[in-house]
Write a protein that holds these residues in place. Structure first.
Motif, PDB file in Angstrom:
ATOM      1  N   GLU A 124       0.819  -1.213   0.000  1.00  0.00           N
ATOM      2  CA  GLU A 124       0.000   0.000   0.000  1.00  0.00           C
ATOM      3  C   GLU A 124       0.850   1.260   0.000  1.00  0.00           C
ATOM      4  O   GLU A 124       0.586   2.203  -0.750  1.00  0.00           O
ATOM      5  CB  GLU A 124      -0.919  -0.004   1.225  1.00  0.00           C
ATOM      6  CG  GLU A 124      -1.875   1.181   1.266  1.00  0.00           C
ATOM      7  CD  GLU A 124      -2.796   1.146   2.469  1.00  0.00           C
ATOM      8  OE1 GLU A 124      -3.625   2.068   2.608  1.00  0.00           O
ATOM      9  OE2 GLU A 124      -2.681   0.184   3.275  1.00  0.00           O
ATOM     10  N   LEU A 125       1.895   1.293   0.829  1.00  0.00           N
ATOM     11  CA  LEU A 125       2.734   2.484   0.889  1.00  0.00           C
ATOM     12  C   LEU A 125       3.485   2.692  -0.423  1.00  0.00           C
ATOM     13  O   LEU A 125       3.663   3.827  -0.870  1.00  0.00           O
ATOM     14  CB  LEU A 125       3.719   2.377   2.056  1.00  0.00           C
ATOM     15  CG  LEU A 125       4.650   3.581   2.244  1.00  0.00           C
ATOM     16  CD1 LEU A 125       3.841   4.865   2.402  1.00  0.00           C
ATOM     17  CD2 LEU A 125       5.560   3.375   3.445  1.00  0.00           C
ATOM     18  N   VAL A 126       3.896   1.608  -1.047  1.00  0.00           N
ATOM     19  CA  VAL A 126       4.575   1.717  -2.344  1.00  0.00           C
ATOM     20  C   VAL A 126       3.621   2.328  -3.371  1.00  0.00           C
ATOM     21  O   VAL A 126       4.010   3.178  -4.178  1.00  0.00           O
ATOM     22  CB  VAL A 126       5.068   0.333  -2.813  1.00  0.00           C
ATOM     23  CG1 VAL A 126       5.637   0.426  -4.229  1.00  0.00           C
ATOM     24  CG2 VAL A 126       6.123  -0.198  -1.862  1.00  0.00           C
ATOM     25  N   SER A 127       2.345   1.908  -3.323  1.00  0.00           N
ATOM     26  CA  SER A 127       1.352   2.466  -4.240  1.00  0.00           C
ATOM     27  C   SER A 127       1.162   3.960  -4.006  1.00  0.00           C
ATOM     28  O   SER A 127       1.012   4.742  -4.955  1.00  0.00           O
ATOM     29  CB  SER A 127       0.015   1.740  -4.067  1.00  0.00           C
ATOM     30  OG  SER A 127       0.142   0.365  -4.388  1.00  0.00           O
ATOM     31  N   ILE A 128       1.161   4.369  -2.736  1.00  0.00           N
ATOM     32  CA  ILE A 128       1.020   5.794  -2.419  1.00  0.00           C
ATOM     33  C   ILE A 128       2.201   6.589  -2.972  1.00  0.00           C
ATOM     34  O   ILE A 128       2.035   7.653  -3.584  1.00  0.00           O
ATOM     35  CB  ILE A 128       0.900   5.984  -0.888  1.00  0.00           C
ATOM     36  CG1 ILE A 128      -0.410   5.395  -0.381  1.00  0.00           C
ATOM     37  CG2 ILE A 128       1.010   7.469  -0.522  1.00  0.00           C
ATOM     38  CD1 ILE A 128      -0.538   5.389   1.130  1.00  0.00           C
ATOM     39  N   LEU A 129       3.400   6.071  -2.761  1.00  0.00           N
ATOM     40  CA  LEU A 129       4.591   6.748  -3.272  1.00  0.00           C
ATOM     41  C   LEU A 129       4.596   6.778  -4.798  1.00  0.00           C
ATOM     42  O   LEU A 129       4.970   7.786  -5.409  1.00  0.00           O
ATOM     43  CB  LEU A 129       5.851   6.050  -2.753  1.00  0.00           C
ATOM     44  CG  LEU A 129       6.230   6.347  -1.297  1.00  0.00           C
ATOM     45  CD1 LEU A 129       7.332   5.407  -0.835  1.00  0.00           C
ATOM     46  CD2 LEU A 129       6.666   7.793  -1.133  1.00  0.00           C
ATOM     47  N   GLN A 130       4.176   5.675  -5.415  1.00  0.00           N
ATOM     48  CA  GLN A 130       4.145   5.628  -6.873  1.00  0.00           C
ATOM     49  C   GLN A 130       3.154   6.638  -7.430  1.00  0.00           C
ATOM     50  O   GLN A 130       3.419   7.303  -8.446  1.00  0.00           O
ATOM     51  CB  GLN A 130       3.754   4.220  -7.340  1.00  0.00           C
ATOM     52  CG  GLN A 130       3.782   4.028  -8.854  1.00  0.00           C
ATOM     53  CD  GLN A 130       5.179   4.182  -9.424  1.00  0.00           C
ATOM     54  OE1 GLN A 130       6.096   3.461  -9.058  1.00  0.00           O
ATOM     55  NE2 GLN A 130       5.340   5.148 -10.321  1.00  0.00           N
TER      56      GLN A 130
END
Length: 354
Positions: A124-130
């Motif tokens: 989820e955090l990777v998706s937010i950063l992406q």
């Protein structure tokens, strides 16, 4: 009696030692449980802070979780990723600063570097950063496009900018792409019209075909391509009897209808967004049969009625049926802003009959 009591004491000593050990083990177990609870609590705090974008606080929480409990794989992994997230956050801030300084390529390169740091992670955090990286890239690309368009780029650069705008795939980019397509169509139509006037049929056709590669849905260019091809055929077969008969038929029809074959509805001189002078108009077929390849000859006059230039422009659609209306427009790129008070005068309207 005393000796007997001593014997009893030594008999209880192992039991007392066992109880002490049991209490110590229990206390140690409770201590470990408390450490695990503290570790989980810090881990949960770290996750919440990370999702809020507070990466520094999240890093401290994950470090604390690792301190409370050794061999905590998730906390160890998240601690590592927080360092990556902090680095990405700093790089995106640097990219914003570069963007403010109009250093677009450097900004985009830094954004790509930040994105590359995520390739080995998911979640989820990777998706937010992406998502944040994608937004930064979009803003940089849109700003770069607008700046380049503002510099009045040549036609070849416009084509490149159209590809770049279409690749972004957003509403902002589509608005830019639409504006670029309009400029390409205007340039192609103007250039091909001049080539056609000079009987450079192959060059005119190639110019329009090249324009259709970039604006394939342009009815204006499609219609003009048909006009060029028919003009080319007419020129190459001018000596043939069929063409002679068509010319005779057209002349006879013109005599019958005289000035009633075409009715001019409107013609005016405008200025487009690029400060170019545009002659535009509407006309209507009042003939009794279809007419095609309708052309309008006009002259531009200054306020003193002096002729500035003359030009011929073709009407679209290419074929007009009885009572059908057509349009024409021509962009003059070579007339400066000082000549925007010009008037337009129709010299002749021509057409062919089947």
């Amino acid at each position: 009696m005393i000796k007997g009591k001593e014997n009893t004491f030594w008999w209880y000593l192992p039991l007392i030692a066992f109880i002490i050990i049991l209490i110590s083990v229990g206390a140690y177990y409770l201590f470990l449980e408390k450490q695990v609870d503290n570790a989980k609590q810090q881990y949960d705090i770290g996750e919440k802070k990370a999702l809020l974008g507070e990466y520094e606080d999240a890093l401290l929480a994950f470090k604390s979780a690792n301190d409370f409990k050794e061999q905590f794989p998730s906390a160890i992994e998240n601690e590592k990723f927080m360092k990556v997230a902090i680095t990405i956050k700093d790089e995106l801030k640097q990219a914003d600063k570069l963007l403010e300084d109009n250093q677009y390529q450097q900004s985009l390169q830094l954004i790509s570097t930040a994105e590359g740091r995520l390739k080995d992670y998911d979640g989820e955090l990777v998706s937010i950063l992406q998502h944040e990286i994608n937004r930064k890239r979009h803003d940089a690309q849109i700003q770069q496009l607008n700046v380049r368009l503002a510099s009045d780029p040549p036609i070849d650069e416009l084509k490149t900018l159209l590809w770049e705008a279409e690749a972004i795939q957003s509403e902002d980019a589509e608005e830019i792409a639409s504006s670029i397509r309009e400029q390409i169509v205007a340039y192609v139509f103007s250039t091909a019209s001049e080539q056609l006037s000079n009987k450079q049929y192959t060059d005119a056709r190639n110019t329009v075909q090249d324009g259709l590669e970039y604006v394939p849905n342009s009815e204006k260019l499609k219609s003009f391509k048909t006009t060029i091809e028919k003009e080319k055929t007419a020129f190459e077969t001018a000596q043939q009897q069929r063409i002679e008969q068509a010319i005779i038929a057209a002349e006879e029809e013109r005599e019958i209808n005289k000035n009633d074959a075409v009715e001019l509805l409107d013609i005016k001189v405008l200025q487009d967004e690029q400060k170019n002078l545009v002659v535009t108009g509407d006309l209507k077929s009042v003939a009794t049969v279809p007419i095609h390849t309708v052309s309008v000859d006009y002259v531009l006059l200054d306020p003193d009625e002096n002729e500035i230039l003359s030009n011929e422009v073709y009407v679209y659609p290419e074929t007009l049926y009885p009572e059908e209306e057509g349009k024409f427009d021509y962009t003059h790129f070579d007339i400066g802003n000082e000549n925007m008070n010009l008037k337009v005068k129709i010299e002749k309207i021509s057409w062919f009959l089947d």
